[in-house]
Design a protein around this motif. Structure first.
Motif, PDB file in Angstrom:
ATOM      1  N   ASP A   1       0.850  -1.202   0.000  1.00 21.60           N
ATOM      2  CA  ASP A   1       0.000   0.000   0.000  1.00 21.60           C
ATOM      3  C   ASP A   1       0.884   1.249   0.000  1.00 21.60           C
ATOM      4  O   ASP A   1       2.031   1.204   0.437  1.00 21.60           O
ATOM      5  CB  ASP A   1      -0.913   0.015   1.236  1.00 21.60           C
ATOM      6  N   PRO A   2       0.344   2.379  -0.487  1.00 24.89           N
ATOM      7  CA  PRO A   2       1.155   3.604  -0.507  1.00 24.89           C
ATOM      8  C   PRO A   2       1.639   3.994   0.886  1.00 24.89           C
ATOM      9  O   PRO A   2       0.996   3.669   1.891  1.00 24.89           O
ATOM     10  CB  PRO A   2       0.168   4.669  -1.042  1.00 24.89           C
ATOM     11  N   ALA A   3       2.758   4.708   0.913  1.00 29.19           N
ATOM     12  CA  ALA A   3       3.342   5.127   2.201  1.00 29.19           C
ATOM     13  C   ALA A   3       2.354   5.979   2.994  1.00 29.19           C
ATOM     14  O   ALA A   3       2.323   5.929   4.223  1.00 29.19           O
ATOM     15  CB  ALA A   3       4.632   5.903   1.962  1.00 29.19           C
ATOM     16  N   SER A   4       1.519   6.733   2.291  1.00 35.68           N
ATOM     17  CA  SER A   4       0.557   7.590   2.992  1.00 35.68           C
ATOM     18  C   SER A   4      -0.463   6.746   3.756  1.00 35.68           C
ATOM     19  O   SER A   4      -0.862   7.096   4.867  1.00 35.68           O
ATOM     20  CB  SER A   4      -0.172   8.501   2.004  1.00 35.68           C
ATOM     21  N   MET A   5      -0.867   5.626   3.183  1.00 36.76           N
ATOM     22  CA  MET A   5      -1.822   4.735   3.868  1.00 36.76           C
ATOM     23  C   MET A   5      -1.159   4.111   5.096  1.00 36.76           C
ATOM     24  O   MET A   5      -1.790   3.974   6.144  1.00 36.76           O
ATOM     25  CB  MET A   5      -2.302   3.635   2.921  1.00 36.76           C
ATOM     26  N   GLN A   6       0.103   3.724   4.946  1.00 36.46           N
ATOM     27  CA  GLN A   6       0.825   3.133   6.076  1.00 36.46           C
ATOM     28  C   GLN A   6       1.021   4.172   7.186  1.00 36.46           C
ATOM     29  O   GLN A   6       0.944   3.854   8.366  1.00 36.46           O
ATOM     30  CB  GLN A   6       2.183   2.587   5.621  1.00 36.46           C
TER      31      GLN A   6
ATOM     32  N   TYR B   1       6.737   7.013   7.094  1.00 35.11           N
ATOM     33  CA  TYR B   1       6.718   8.470   7.298  1.00 35.11           C
ATOM     34  C   TYR B   1       8.001   9.093   6.775  1.00 35.11           C
ATOM     35  O   TYR B   1       7.993  10.194   6.210  1.00 35.11           O
ATOM     36  CB  TYR B   1       6.521   8.797   8.771  1.00 35.11           C
ATOM     37  N   ARG B   2       9.110   8.375   6.933  1.00 34.00           N
ATOM     38  CA  ARG B   2      10.383   8.877   6.409  1.00 34.00           C
ATOM     39  C   ARG B   2      10.316   8.985   4.884  1.00 34.00           C
ATOM     40  O   ARG B   2      10.713   9.990   4.301  1.00 34.00           O
ATOM     41  CB  ARG B   2      11.523   7.963   6.826  1.00 34.00           C
ATOM     42  N   GLN B   3       9.787   7.944   4.268  1.00 34.21           N
ATOM     43  CA  GLN B   3       9.669   7.934   2.807  1.00 34.21           C
ATOM     44  C   GLN B   3       8.817   9.103   2.334  1.00 34.21           C
ATOM     45  O   GLN B   3       9.181   9.840   1.408  1.00 34.21           O
ATOM     46  CB  GLN B   3       9.034   6.613   2.372  1.00 34.21           C
ATOM     47  N   LEU B   4       7.693   9.300   2.995  1.00 33.97           N
ATOM     48  CA  LEU B   4       6.768  10.376   2.637  1.00 33.97           C
ATOM     49  C   LEU B   4       7.425  11.744   2.808  1.00 33.97           C
ATOM     50  O   LEU B   4       7.336  12.609   1.944  1.00 33.97           O
ATOM     51  CB  LEU B   4       5.548  10.269   3.565  1.00 33.97           C
ATOM     52  N   SER B   5       8.134  11.914   3.898  1.00 39.52           N
ATOM     53  CA  SER B   5       8.769  13.208   4.189  1.00 39.52           C
ATOM     54  C   SER B   5       9.876  13.512   3.193  1.00 39.52           C
ATOM     55  O   SER B   5      10.044  14.668   2.787  1.00 39.52           O
ATOM     56  CB  SER B   5       9.350  13.220   5.604  1.00 39.52           C
ATOM     57  N   LEU B   6      10.623  12.487   2.795  1.00 37.13           N
ATOM     58  CA  LEU B   6      11.699  12.717   1.826  1.00 37.13           C
ATOM     59  C   LEU B   6      11.119  13.106   0.461  1.00 37.13           C
ATOM     60  O   LEU B   6      11.635  13.998  -0.206  1.00 37.13           O
ATOM     61  CB  LEU B   6      12.580  11.463   1.694  1.00 37.13           C
TER      62      LEU B   6
END
Lengths: 505, 118
Positions: free
Chosen positions: A234-239, A274-279
């Motif tokens: 699932d997308p990082a945002s969903m996680q 969250y790290r992936q999303l923030s980067l």
């Protein structure tokens, strides 16, 4: 007799309240679509955390507000979104519909069912982001949440409203402890409310989640459990949002005065997402490339686990966050963050696991900051000595490895310790009621197992439980009340254990 | 080219609240490709902020035009014919769209039925 005039007038009233046909939209235009993050211009009045909708119906959440543009993280789909597409704000902050219909269901972060069963009825929208209850609204944790696992209930007790971290390397049984705790809530405790369970699977393999769901179904635990899934694909945002969805659902039940248990499995993957999303959102990277607010990510989540006072309904949310360490390093960044937030930790050690001690709980490094307040008087009276005896045994066992001659009392202590370790072993999916936990622990701390060979302790315990259930039903009931056993009860217990031991081969 | 400079260029491109072709061409001649793209985008945004688009299914009449011009006195009003609108109109003011038509009423009814009945 149904009056058609009544029906028609009711329908007309409803139509009148439907809407005047004026639709106001606040829109923007997609500039780019990178790695699940859409940059759009316009949307000048959109809020942080607001839900937006694209032309084909895909939904996203606003995560960055810049001077000229807005960054939106997609919640579903998104491969068809192109530059120039319109995006409109919904005017609503991200929320999830919560209701009784969710019990027994497997859903995703935004409430869509994943179990192939009928559509879930629309419930009360609960915001994903919410400020936790203040100090005045809370009351101290004083009601036990029984896991059914002897090692935990005796030495590291958990109370309703507590945050207890389960930490250890991969494959040591962290999820097993959580699942056993959920299964144990099937047992109704007199005078105590039911516990609704929510299992949030974050970044897990679909096969693992499926196994957990099947087990809960087989143990008839799914009836009072909700599974929120944001899998590895699932997308990082969903996680990132899944744990917040879980706690929002929990708050719905808590506000009605219910007790809720939420398992976050696991927050390490949550931090990675969250790290992936923030980067991707180009936020400044800090230590280990995590964003600066990585602590706040978990603190604001776990602060929502609370025990409300009676004026606010008396409900509670107990959190069991899980953290996976690498090579047992509990001093790493994310583990230390979460340890400092929670009210204690259950530390699983690979050495113990490999020695066959399962659950592989290290009682020395594990702690419950709520402690005895989360135990009934019954179990507190029998388990008080246990932790100390085990600590003494562990230091003596290291010394005894040198093979020197030992005096009688040391040998006795070592033998008692070995049997204590053995009695604390427990098979998976076999949580015990408090009465049988008391029987086991009392038997070992009072020397009834000293003559039993270590390798026979497991069998002794299993047969003792059956014997006590068959021959001493009233004793079991007395022990289950949670009251401190009086002299008479202890006498009965001694009698029944001695009787059984005589006939044990 | 930074944002402040770009803003200055865009303000300079206007004369008496209208885009001035001579000024725009002079500015465009002095920009490289990358800055020119930013400049064009900035002009489009500026025009979008200053313009209100009114779409109706029929040709506009003078009364309506005057009335709408009064409401949006500080903006340029552009009228467009849009036959897909069923008995209504659509006004686009920068990021805000106000749509009044029969289709919305019907969609609201359908939505309400969906929410209130299984």
């Amino acid at each position: 007799m149904i009056n058609s005039e009544d029906i028609l007038s009711k329908l007309e009233k409803r139509l009148g309240a439907v809407g005047t046909g004026v639709k106001k939209e606040h829109v923007g235009t997609v500039i780019s679509n990178n790695d699940g993050v859409i940059t759009a211009d316009g949307l000048a009045r959109v809020q942080m955390g607001e839900m937006v909708e694209f032309t084909m119906g895909e939904r996203g959440v606003v995560l960055n507000l810049s001077e000229d543009s807005v960054s939106i993280s997609l919640l579903e789909g998104g491969t068809n979104i192109r530059e120039g597409d319109k995006v409109k704000s919904t005017g609503k902050l991200l929320s999830i519909d919560a209701g009784e219909d969710l019990l027994g269901r497997v859903i995703d972060t935004i409430g869509n069912p994943l179990d192939g069963r009928p559509k879930i009825k629309k419930g009360k929208p609960m915001p994903l982001e919410k400020i936790a209850a203040g100090v005045i609204e809370r009351q101290p944790v004083d009601t036990p949440l029984k896991t059914g696992i002897k090692a935990i209930d005796a030495m590291i007790p958990i109370g309703r409203g507590q945050r207890q971290l389960i930490i250890g390397d991969r494959g040591l049984g962290k999820t097993a402890i959580a699942v056993d705790t959920i299964i144990n809530q099937k047992r109704k405790v007199k005078g105590k409310k039911r516990v609704i369970c929510i299992y949030a699977a974050i970044g897990q393999k679909q096969s693992t989640v499926s196994q957990v769901v099947d087990k809960l179904k087989a143990e008839k635990a799914l009836d009072y459990t909700i599974v929120v899934v944001a899998g590895a694909s699932d997308p990082a945002s969903m996680q990132y949002l899944a744990p917040y969805a879980a706690v929002s659902i929990g708050e719905y039940f808590m506000e009605k005065g219910e007790d809720v248990l939420i398992v976050y499995d696991d927050l390490t993957k949550h931090a990675w997402a969250y790290r992936q999303l923030s980067l991707v959102l180009k936020r400044p990277a800090g230590r280990e490339a995590y964003p600066g607010d990585i602590f706040y990510l978990h603190s604001r989540l776990l602060e929502r686990a609370v025990r409300l006072n009676d004026k606010n309904g008396g409900g509670s949310i107990t959190a069991l966050p899980i953290i996976e360490t690498q090579a047992s390093d509990i001093s790493a960044y994310i583990p230390t963050n979460v340890i400092s937030i929670t009210d204690g930790q259950i530390y699983l050690q690979p050495d113990l696991f490999n020695l066959g001690i399962r659950p592989a709980i290290n009682p020395g490094n594990s702690v419950s900051r709520v402690g005895g307040a989360a135990q009934t008087k019954a179990i507190k009276s029998v388990s008080g000595k246990l932790r100390l005896e085990l600590a003494q045994y562990n230091s003596l066992a290291a010394f005894a490895q040198f093979g020197s001659e030992l005096d009688e009392s040391t040998t006795k202590q070592l033998e008692r310790g070995k049997r204590s370790v053995e009695i604390l072993k427990q098979p998976q999916y076999s949580p015990l009621p408090e009465s049988l936990e008391i029987v086991s622990i009392w038997s070992v701390t009072n020397g009834f197992l000293d003559e039993i060979p270590v390798e026979e302790v497991g069998r002794f315990e299993a047969e003792l439980h059956e014997y006590v259930k068959t021959h001493a039903g009233k004793l079991i009931e007395k022990l289950d009340t949670g009251d401190k056993p009086d002299e008479k009860t202890l006498g009965e217990l001694e009698k029944i254990v001695s009787e059984f031991k005589k006939g044990f081969k | 080219m930074n944002k402040t400079f770009l803003k200055q260029l865009i303000i300079t491109s206007y004369k008496k609240n209208e885009l001035n072709q001579d000024r725009i061409l002079k500015i465009a001649d002095r920009l490289n490709r990358k800055d020119l793209k930013k400049y064009i985008k900035g002009l489009r945004m500026a025009e979008k902020i200053r313009t209100v688009i009114v779409e109706t299914p029929i040709d506009e009449n003078i009364e309506t035009k005057r009335h709408i011009q009064k409401i949006y006195a500080d903006k340029k009003v552009v009228f467009k014919k849009n036959p897909t609108l069923m008995v209504g109109s659509k006004i686009t003011d920068n990021d805000d769209i106000v749509e009044m038509n029969l289709r919305n009423s019907l969609e609201s009814i359908v939505e309400s039925i969906g929410e209130n009945y299984d």
